[in-house]
Motif scaffolding. Structure first.
Motif, short mmCIF file in Angstrom:
data_model
loop_
_atom_site.label_atom_id
_atom_site.label_comp_id
_atom_site.label_asym_id
_atom_site.label_seq_id
_atom_site.Cartn_x
_atom_site.Cartn_y
_atom_site.Cartn_z
N GLN A 1 0.84 -1.20 0.00
CA GLN A 1 0.00 0.00 0.00
C GLN A 1 0.88 1.26 0.00
O GLN A 1 0.64 2.19 -0.75
CB GLN A 1 -0.88 -0.03 1.24
CG GLN A 1 -2.06 0.93 1.18
CD GLN A 1 -2.69 1.07 2.56
OE1 GLN A 1 -2.81 0.08 3.29
NE2 GLN A 1 -3.09 2.29 2.91
N ARG A 2 1.90 1.24 0.84
CA ARG A 2 2.81 2.41 0.90
C ARG A 2 3.56 2.59 -0.41
O ARG A 2 3.85 3.71 -0.81
CB ARG A 2 3.82 2.23 2.04
CG ARG A 2 3.24 2.54 3.40
CD ARG A 2 4.23 2.19 4.48
NE ARG A 2 3.67 2.31 5.81
CZ ARG A 2 3.88 3.35 6.62
NH1 ARG A 2 4.62 4.35 6.22
NH2 ARG A 2 3.35 3.37 7.82
N SER A 3 3.88 1.46 -1.07
CA SER A 3 4.69 1.54 -2.28
C SER A 3 3.93 2.27 -3.39
O SER A 3 4.54 2.74 -4.35
CB SER A 3 5.10 0.15 -2.74
OG SER A 3 3.97 -0.55 -3.22
N GLY B 1 4.89 5.66 -4.57
CA GLY B 1 6.01 5.80 -5.49
C GLY B 1 7.34 5.83 -4.75
O GLY B 1 7.42 6.21 -3.58
N LEU B 2 8.37 5.46 -5.47
CA LEU B 2 9.70 5.33 -4.87
C LEU B 2 10.20 6.66 -4.32
O LEU B 2 10.82 6.70 -3.26
CB LEU B 2 10.67 4.79 -5.93
CG LEU B 2 12.09 4.48 -5.44
CD1 LEU B 2 12.08 3.42 -4.35
CD2 LEU B 2 12.98 4.05 -6.59
N MET C 1 11.44 7.27 -0.64
CA MET C 1 12.83 7.72 -0.44
C MET C 1 12.86 8.95 0.49
O MET C 1 13.75 9.07 1.32
CB MET C 1 13.48 8.06 -1.78
CG MET C 1 14.15 6.88 -2.45
SD MET C 1 15.46 6.15 -1.44
CE MET C 1 16.72 7.42 -1.58
N GLN C 2 11.89 9.85 0.30
CA GLN C 2 11.83 11.03 1.17
C GLN C 2 11.76 10.60 2.64
O GLN C 2 12.50 11.11 3.47
CB GLN C 2 10.58 11.87 0.82
CG GLN C 2 10.79 12.82 -0.35
CD GLN C 2 11.93 13.79 -0.08
OE1 GLN C 2 11.97 14.43 0.95
NE2 GLN C 2 12.86 13.86 -1.01
N THR C 3 10.87 9.63 2.91
CA THR C 3 10.74 9.14 4.28
C THR C 3 12.01 8.45 4.75
O THR C 3 12.50 8.69 5.85
CB THR C 3 9.57 8.15 4.37
OG1 THR C 3 8.40 8.77 3.86
CG2 THR C 3 9.33 7.72 5.80
N ALA C 4 12.56 7.60 3.85
CA ALA C 4 13.74 6.83 4.24
C ALA C 4 14.91 7.77 4.53
O ALA C 4 15.70 7.53 5.44
CB ALA C 4 14.10 5.84 3.14
N VAL D 1 15.63 0.46 -0.12
CA VAL D 1 14.19 0.67 -0.28
C VAL D 1 13.69 -0.18 -1.45
O VAL D 1 12.66 -0.86 -1.34
CB VAL D 1 13.87 2.17 -0.51
CG1 VAL D 1 12.41 2.35 -0.88
CG2 VAL D 1 14.20 2.98 0.75
N GLU D 2 14.46 -0.21 -2.54
CA GLU D 2 14.06 -1.04 -3.68
C GLU D 2 14.03 -2.51 -3.27
O GLU D 2 13.12 -3.25 -3.65
CB GLU D 2 15.03 -0.83 -4.86
CG GLU D 2 14.74 0.47 -5.60
CD GLU D 2 15.82 0.86 -6.61
OE1 GLU D 2 16.90 0.22 -6.60
OE2 GLU D 2 15.58 1.80 -7.39
#
Ligand code: HEC
Length: 163
Positions: free
Chosen positions: A120-122, A125-126, A130-133, A158-159
């Motif tokens: 669901q989170r994916s 979009g990456l 990425m912003q969160t990560a 993340v990927e």
């Protein structure tokens, strides 16, 4: 006669004692003066000048196995930023050692890879993930708490988590 000799003796001893006392006081004052002058020598800029002056000699004396003190700053002048895991992009290892602590167990609401939550989170979009990560979100620490992870490394992980 006897009396006369005593008087002379006392007079002489008094002169000697007076001279000694005056000498002691003068020495005390002189040493105070010298001590004061040396204190002024602790001036940091003056010490710097002294260090600068002896540097050539200090650096030249390298009759030891250690690196010469003057050579050390040259080699470590531009220390490269050391990346976590030597910059490795092995996402599996990075995930296991940094992210799995939370993401494998789902602690504090960390989405588990492969779970419907992660899917669901994916959908964001990456880039959003990425912003969160990279910057963190609630209990999710920036870069999983490893500031020495590069953007590429975080992206690889993340990927990997989305697989
Ligand atoms: C201290 C525990 C912890 C660690 C370590 C951790 N995470 Fe997280 N992570 C979380 C939590 C909690 C969330 C959910 C945050 C929220 O949505 O409130 C999360 C969410 C995420 C998300 C989803 C973000 C989104 O926008 O939905 C990604 C991607 C992520 N983490 C990647 C990583 C990566 C990559 C690492 C390792 C480099 C890592 N995390 C390490 C706790 C952690």
């Amino acid at each position: 006669m006897e009396e006369q000799t005593d008087k002379v003796f006392i007079k002489n001893i008094s002169i000697v004692l007076t001279i000694l006392v005056v000498l002691t006081i003068s020495i005390a004052f002189i040493s105070r003066e010298i001590g004061f002058e040396q204190e002024q020598d602790n001036n940091p800029s003056r010490n710097l000048i002294s260090e600068e002056r002896i540097k050539a000699v200090a650096g030249a004396y390298t009759n030891e196995t250690e690196v010469a003190p003057s050579a050390a700053p040259v080699t470590s002048a531009a220390p490269e930023k050391t990346l976590a895991f030597d910059g490795s992009l092995d996402s599996e290892i990075i995930y296991a050692s940094v992210c799995a602590t939370c993401h494998a167990t789902g602690v504090a609401g960390a989405p588990k890879p492969g779970s419907p939550e992660m899917t669901q989170r994916s959908e964001k979009g990456l880039d959003a993930l990425m912003q969160t990560a990279l910057n963190g979100l609630n209990a999710m620490p920036a870069r999983g708490g490893r500031a020495d992870l590069s953007d590429e490394q975080v992206r690889a992980v993340v990927e990997y988590m989305l697989r």
